[in-house]
Write a protein that holds these residues in place. Structure first.
Motif, PDB file in Angstrom:
ATOM      1  N   ALA A 156       7.917  -9.674  10.047  1.00 60.04           N
ATOM      2  CA  ALA A 156       8.631  -8.423  10.327  1.00 60.04           C
ATOM      3  C   ALA A 156       9.225  -7.848   9.046  1.00 60.04           C
ATOM      4  O   ALA A 156       9.853  -8.553   8.259  1.00 60.04           O
ATOM      5  CB  ALA A 156       9.743  -8.689  11.347  1.00 60.04           C
ATOM      6  N   GLY A 157       8.993  -6.562   8.822  1.00 56.77           N
ATOM      7  CA  GLY A 157       9.609  -5.873   7.690  1.00 56.77           C
ATOM      8  C   GLY A 157       8.971  -6.144   6.350  1.00 56.77           C
ATOM      9  O   GLY A 157       9.481  -5.707   5.323  1.00 56.77           O
ATOM     10  N   VAL A 158       7.850  -6.855   6.299  1.00 56.16           N
ATOM     11  CA  VAL A 158       7.208  -7.158   5.020  1.00 56.16           C
ATOM     12  C   VAL A 158       6.120  -6.137   4.760  1.00 56.16           C
ATOM     13  O   VAL A 158       5.282  -5.890   5.619  1.00 56.16           O
ATOM     14  CB  VAL A 158       6.615  -8.584   5.028  1.00 56.16           C
ATOM     15  CG1 VAL A 158       5.848  -8.822   3.744  1.00 56.16           C
ATOM     16  CG2 VAL A 158       7.726  -9.599   5.192  1.00 56.16           C
ATOM     17  N   GLN A 159       6.147  -5.540   3.551  1.00 61.86           N
ATOM     18  CA  GLN A 159       5.126  -4.559   3.185  1.00 61.86           C
ATOM     19  C   GLN A 159       4.660  -4.867   1.779  1.00 61.86           C
ATOM     20  O   GLN A 159       5.461  -4.969   0.849  1.00 61.86           O
ATOM     21  CB  GLN A 159       5.678  -3.135   3.252  1.00 61.86           C
ATOM     22  CG  GLN A 159       4.625  -2.079   2.916  1.00 61.86           C
ATOM     23  CD  GLN A 159       5.162  -0.678   3.054  1.00 61.86           C
ATOM     24  OE1 GLN A 159       6.335  -0.489   3.352  1.00 61.86           O
ATOM     25  NE2 GLN A 159       4.316   0.303   2.830  1.00 61.86           N
ATOM     26  N   ALA A 162      -4.036  -7.228  -2.185  1.00 61.84           N
ATOM     27  CA  ALA A 162      -3.269  -8.340  -1.631  1.00 61.84           C
ATOM     28  C   ALA A 162      -2.602  -7.979  -0.317  1.00 61.84           C
ATOM     29  O   ALA A 162      -1.635  -8.625   0.094  1.00 61.84           O
ATOM     30  CB  ALA A 162      -2.231  -8.812  -2.644  1.00 61.84           C
ATOM     31  N   HIS A 163      -3.109  -6.959   0.380  1.00 62.42           N
ATOM     32  CA  HIS A 163      -2.437  -6.520   1.607  1.00 62.42           C
ATOM     33  C   HIS A 163      -2.497  -7.563   2.716  1.00 62.42           C
ATOM     34  O   HIS A 163      -1.685  -7.545   3.626  1.00 62.42           O
ATOM     35  CB  HIS A 163      -3.049  -5.196   2.088  1.00 62.42           C
ATOM     36  CG  HIS A 163      -2.835  -4.072   1.116  1.00 62.42           C
ATOM     37  ND1 HIS A 163      -1.629  -3.427   0.989  1.00 62.42           N
ATOM     38  CD2 HIS A 163      -3.664  -3.530   0.189  1.00 62.42           C
ATOM     39  CE1 HIS A 163      -1.733  -2.498   0.041  1.00 62.42           C
ATOM     40  NE2 HIS A 163      -2.959  -2.540  -0.461  1.00 62.42           N
ATOM     41  N   GLY A 164      -3.446  -8.489   2.615  1.00 62.22           N
ATOM     42  CA  GLY A 164      -3.502  -9.550   3.615  1.00 62.22           C
ATOM     43  C   GLY A 164      -2.339 -10.511   3.513  1.00 62.22           C
ATOM     44  O   GLY A 164      -2.135 -11.349   4.398  1.00 62.22           O
ATOM     45  N   CYS A 165      -1.548 -10.410   2.414  1.00 55.24           N
ATOM     46  CA  CYS A 165      -0.416 -11.304   2.247  1.00 55.24           C
ATOM     47  C   CYS A 165       0.722 -10.984   3.206  1.00 55.24           C
ATOM     48  O   CYS A 165       1.753 -11.677   3.226  1.00 55.24           O
ATOM     49  CB  CYS A 165       0.096 -11.254   0.799  1.00 55.24           C
ATOM     50  SG  CYS A 165      -1.070 -11.969  -0.387  1.00 55.24           S
ATOM     51  N   GLU A 166       0.590  -9.901   3.986  1.00 56.13           N
ATOM     52  CA  GLU A 166       1.587  -9.625   5.017  1.00 56.13           C
ATOM     53  C   GLU A 166       1.511 -10.653   6.142  1.00 56.13           C
ATOM     54  O   GLU A 166       2.457 -10.823   6.901  1.00 56.13           O
ATOM     55  CB  GLU A 166       1.349  -8.227   5.604  1.00 56.13           C
ATOM     56  CG  GLU A 166       1.478  -7.101   4.592  1.00 56.13           C
ATOM     57  CD  GLU A 166       1.061  -5.770   5.193  1.00 56.13           C
ATOM     58  OE1 GLU A 166       0.604  -5.782   6.359  1.00 56.13           O
ATOM     59  OE2 GLU A 166       1.189  -4.750   4.521  1.00 56.13           O
ATOM     60  N   ALA A 167       0.392 -11.345   6.227  1.00 50.19           N
ATOM     61  CA  ALA A 167       0.194 -12.288   7.327  1.00 50.19           C
ATOM     62  C   ALA A 167       1.038 -13.541   7.126  1.00 50.19           C
ATOM     63  O   ALA A 167       1.459 -13.876   6.015  1.00 50.19           O
ATOM     64  CB  ALA A 167      -1.280 -12.658   7.428  1.00 50.19           C
ATOM     65  N   VAL A 212       3.351 -14.984   2.948  1.00 49.94           N
ATOM     66  CA  VAL A 212       2.835 -15.251   1.603  1.00 49.94           C
ATOM     67  C   VAL A 212       3.433 -14.288   0.578  1.00 49.94           C
ATOM     68  O   VAL A 212       3.784 -14.689  -0.546  1.00 49.94           O
ATOM     69  CB  VAL A 212       1.292 -15.139   1.600  1.00 49.94           C
ATOM     70  CG1 VAL A 212       0.736 -15.301   0.191  1.00 49.94           C
ATOM     71  CG2 VAL A 212       0.689 -16.180   2.531  1.00 49.94           C
ATOM     72  N   TRP A 213       3.605 -13.026   0.932  1.00 51.13           N
ATOM     73  CA  TRP A 213       3.934 -12.007  -0.069  1.00 51.13           C
ATOM     74  C   TRP A 213       5.235 -12.268  -0.822  1.00 51.13           C
ATOM     75  O   TRP A 213       5.245 -12.227  -2.066  1.00 51.13           O
ATOM     76  CB  TRP A 213       3.950 -10.630   0.568  1.00 51.13           C
ATOM     77  CG  TRP A 213       4.389  -9.556  -0.391  1.00 51.13           C
ATOM     78  CD1 TRP A 213       5.504  -8.807  -0.339  1.00 51.13           C
ATOM     79  CD2 TRP A 213       3.708  -9.161  -1.583  1.00 51.13           C
ATOM     80  NE1 TRP A 213       5.580  -7.952  -1.393  1.00 51.13           N
ATOM     81  CE2 TRP A 213       4.477  -8.151  -2.197  1.00 51.13           C
ATOM     82  CE3 TRP A 213       2.526  -9.557  -2.193  1.00 51.13           C
ATOM     83  CZ2 TRP A 213       4.106  -7.529  -3.376  1.00 51.13           C
ATOM     84  CZ3 TRP A 213       2.151  -8.927  -3.366  1.00 51.13           C
ATOM     85  CH2 TRP A 213       2.936  -7.932  -3.950  1.00 51.13           C
ATOM     86  N   ALA A 272       0.219 -17.155  13.754  1.00 47.74           N
ATOM     87  CA  ALA A 272       0.064 -15.942  14.555  1.00 47.74           C
ATOM     88  C   ALA A 272       1.034 -14.862  14.114  1.00 47.74           C
ATOM     89  O   ALA A 272       2.179 -15.132  13.739  1.00 47.74           O
ATOM     90  CB  ALA A 272       0.280 -16.264  16.031  1.00 47.74           C
ATOM     91  N   GLY A 273       0.569 -13.614  14.117  1.00 44.20           N
ATOM     92  CA  GLY A 273       1.443 -12.462  13.898  1.00 44.20           C
ATOM     93  C   GLY A 273       1.624 -12.093  12.447  1.00 44.20           C
ATOM     94  O   GLY A 273       1.065 -12.687  11.527  1.00 44.20           O
ATOM     95  N   LEU A 274       2.454 -11.041  12.196  1.00 46.97           N
ATOM     96  CA  LEU A 274       2.806 -10.570  10.869  1.00 46.97           C
ATOM     97  C   LEU A 274       4.307 -10.736  10.682  1.00 46.97           C
ATOM     98  O   LEU A 274       5.087 -10.731  11.638  1.00 46.97           O
ATOM     99  CB  LEU A 274       2.423  -9.099  10.683  1.00 46.97           C
ATOM    100  CG  LEU A 274       0.936  -8.764  10.740  1.00 46.97           C
ATOM    101  CD1 LEU A 274       0.747  -7.249  10.675  1.00 46.97           C
ATOM    102  CD2 LEU A 274       0.192  -9.429   9.599  1.00 46.97           C
TER     103      LEU A 274
END
Length: 631
Positions: free
Chosen positions: A543-546, A418-423, A391-392, A539-541
């Motif tokens: 990779a490399g998104v912050q 908005a830290h949940g946008c890493e999902a 999403v981010w 599922a998961g996060l």
């Protein structure tokens, strides 16, 4: 020697002076009499010996209950005096026995006086000859059991049985009369007992359920319901039987689904009542088949729906023609101005009018594209490519695209929550950007000057992710929320200076549902609104998104860090009344490849470009214009 235990009659016999009796002194009694007397005195059953021509009585203690008040005077006295009231009946029997014959009867009726009044008594008895020492018959041994109580009980039972037969016949006659009355009515009537077994089934019920009363008798009434409804029905009936139901005294009307004996289901309207008859609970169900009424109702609903659809179509065409005519008039008007001689001599005026023509054309093109998207969604022809999407980056790109417009209204963005946008979410990347761009654009357009937009992103559970976009605008009145997702509905903003067609939110929700999610809204007047995009979680996060706050260089939006307090107008976490997760109303993504064909625009960096056409976001100018209409 031990003492001999003598009975009462035996003591009387031992102490009586027999010399003055017809039997004479006891020492002179024949051995046969002595032997018979010994047997009688030690027997537990009532026994009596009548000896000699005078029928002198010698009896045991058990016989005393038969004599009543005549004991002890009867002992050693002739039977004729003791039983004068029945002697005419007894004497012939005794004479027969003296001739060597044995006689006996069961339940022999004798009217005797033993308590000072005559009463009918019954006996099982046997008269047997007792031989004397000369080989003749010296006396008669009378052995018997009184059966008065048993005979009386049998007589009472017979009387009761006759009464029951009479009552049964009367009851059967009444039932036949009642059945005849019930068979004459058009309403189906079924009566059940406290075990919910059918005891009455009238002719109308036979017609409704296609079953004979004889085959339904004693069967459970649940057999007349679909199997899936029987458990709940049993609980309701049990509660009604115990008097726990809040129904009226004569039952409560309920619309149910019934089942004919051949398995066909059909709608009914039923009323139930209960009554106690002779201590037995009976419940009567009066019902009628409402199939025809349902058919008529469906026809009315279908007709009303068709009329409403026709009216909606007329309104839609009216809105559409108005919305299409507005930018088209602008194009024609500015084109006519360009034809004037004054415009030819003023290049700045030509460029201004050309820009306005371009803007109006782009607005019209965007509206047509939205209409085409909605049409393809309704016809299940719009394909989406579902894949894990972060999403981010998409959210960041949309905020950057709206930077200039937000800065012009001094609107700031807050992504500190908005830290949940890493999902990862399951979505079509292009359509996700289209939805977010619409929601963020509306948050800018309908915000206050100097307002704030807060973006929250959270993974609700293993299945759902929510993205909340909250503004500090003027909010939406509760009575208007129901019209928010209606095509061309702008809730009174049509005459304002805010651009929009009333198509954007409709398309955003339809696209979200096409991807298995939804768009919901909560709003408070004078505080702001929160639009929530629900998407299935992947599922998961990534990779490399912050997730981080975006810096404010140039015209990019200013990020204002917020505390963890919920901002005004934000929905925050799911409220108790909000569903655990939105469910799409049955929309499924049709098979096929993505229909967008979008590529990166070299002017604005967005992906609103289709093939070699100008970008739908900036029209090739590099300046973002939001082409998705707001509410």
């Amino acid at each position: 020697m031990s003492a001999v235990n003598h009975s009462g009659c035996e003591r009387l016999i031992d102490t009586t002076d027999w010399a003055g009796t017809p039997l004479g002194p006891r020492e002179s009694w024949p051995p046969a009499l002595q032997t018979a007397l010994h047997m009688v005195l030690h027997c537990q059953l009532p026994m009596n010996i009548v000896w000699g021509p005078a029928f002198v009585q010698l009896y045991n203690d058990a016989y005393v209950s038969v004599l009543g008040h005549k004991h002890p005077a009867a002992l050693g006295r002739p039977a004729a005096g003791t039983w004068a009231e029945i002697w005419d009946t007894v004497l012939p029997l005794l004479e027969r026995v003296r001739q060597g014959e044995s006689v006996g009867w069961r339940d022999f009726k004798l009217r005797i006086d033993r308590h000072g009044y005559p009463e009918d008594c019954y006996f099982d008895f046997s008269y047997s000859p007792v031989p004397d020492d000369k080989g003749g018959v010296g006396g008669v041994l009378i052995t018997f059991v009184e059966t008065t109580e048993r005979v009386a009980m049998e007589q009472r039972l017979k009387t009761k049985a006759r009464e029951l037969h009479r009552l049964r016949d009367e009851s059967r006659a009444r039932e036949e009369q009642l059945q005849a009355v019930l068979d004459s009515v058009s309403t189906a009537v079924i009566t059940v007992n406290e075990d919910f077994h059918i005891v009455l089934f009238n002719r109308a019920a036979e017609t409704v359920f296609r079953a004979k009363a004889s085959e339904m008798k004693d069967r459970s009434v649940d057999e007349l319901l679909p199997e899936r409804l029987r458990g709940n029905h049993q609980a309701l009936m049990a509660g009604f039987a115990r008097g726990m139901s809040s129904a009226r005294a004569h039952g409560v009307d309920r619309e149910l689904t019934a089942r004919r004996l051949d398995g066909e289901e059909f709608p009914i309207e039923a009323a139930i009542s209960r009554v106690r008859v002779a201590g037995r609970l009976l419940m009567t169900i009066a019902l009628r088949d409402t199939t025809e009424a349902h058919d008529l109702r469906r026809e009315r609903v279908a007709r009303a729906s068709a009329e409403a659809a026709s009216e909606a179509k007329s309104q839609f065409l009216s809105h559409l023609s108005h919305e299409l005519r507005t930018p088209l008039n602008a194009v024609i008007g500015f084109a006519q101005l360009l034809q004037l001689d004054a415009a030819a001599a003023n290049p700045a005026m030509v460029q201004k009018y050309a820009g306005l023509i371009l803007t109006s054309g782009q607005h019209q093109l965007s509206m047509v594209e939205d209409l085409l998207d909605l049409s393809r969604i309704e016809e299940h022809q719009l394909a989406v490519s579902i894949e894990p999407v972060t999403v981010w980056p998409t959210l960041q790109g949309c905020i950057q695209m709206l930077a200039a417009r937000a800065a012009a209204r001094e609107v700031t963005f807050d992504t500190s929550h908005a830290h949940g946008c890493e999902a990862l979410v399951s979505a079509d990347a292009g359509r996700l950007r289209q939805i977010l761009l619409n929601l963020l654009s509306n948050a800018v357009k309908y915000n206050r000057i100097g307002g704030r937009i807060e973006v929250r992103c959270a993974k609700v559970d293993a299945e759902w992710t929510r993205i909340d976009i909250s503004d500090t605008g003027y909010g939406i009145a509760p009575h208007l929320l129901g019209r928010l997702f209606t095509p061309f509905e702008r809730l009174g903003q049509e005459k304002s200076a805010i651009e929009g067609t009333g198509m954007g939110l409709v398309l955003a929700r339809q696209l979200a549902r096409l991807m298995g999610g939804d768009v919901t809204v909560s709003s408070q007047v004078d505080t702001g609104s929160t639009f929530t995009l629900w998407l299935p979680a992947a599922a998961g996060l990534a990779a490399g998104v912050q997730v981080r706050d975006l810096p404010p260089p140039g015209k990019e939006p200013t990020m204002t860090p917020r505390s963890t307090d919920q901002p005004a107008g934000s929905s925050g976490d799911r409220s108790p009344t909000e569903p655990a997760a939105p469910m799409a109303p049955g929309d499924e993504a049709p098979p096929g490849s993505p229909a967008t064909g979008e590529t990166v625009c070299p002017e604005c960096g967005g992906t609103g470009r289709i093939g070699t056409q100008n970008c739908a976001n900036c029209a090739g100018t590099g300046q973002v214009t939001v082409g998705i209409g707001g509410a």
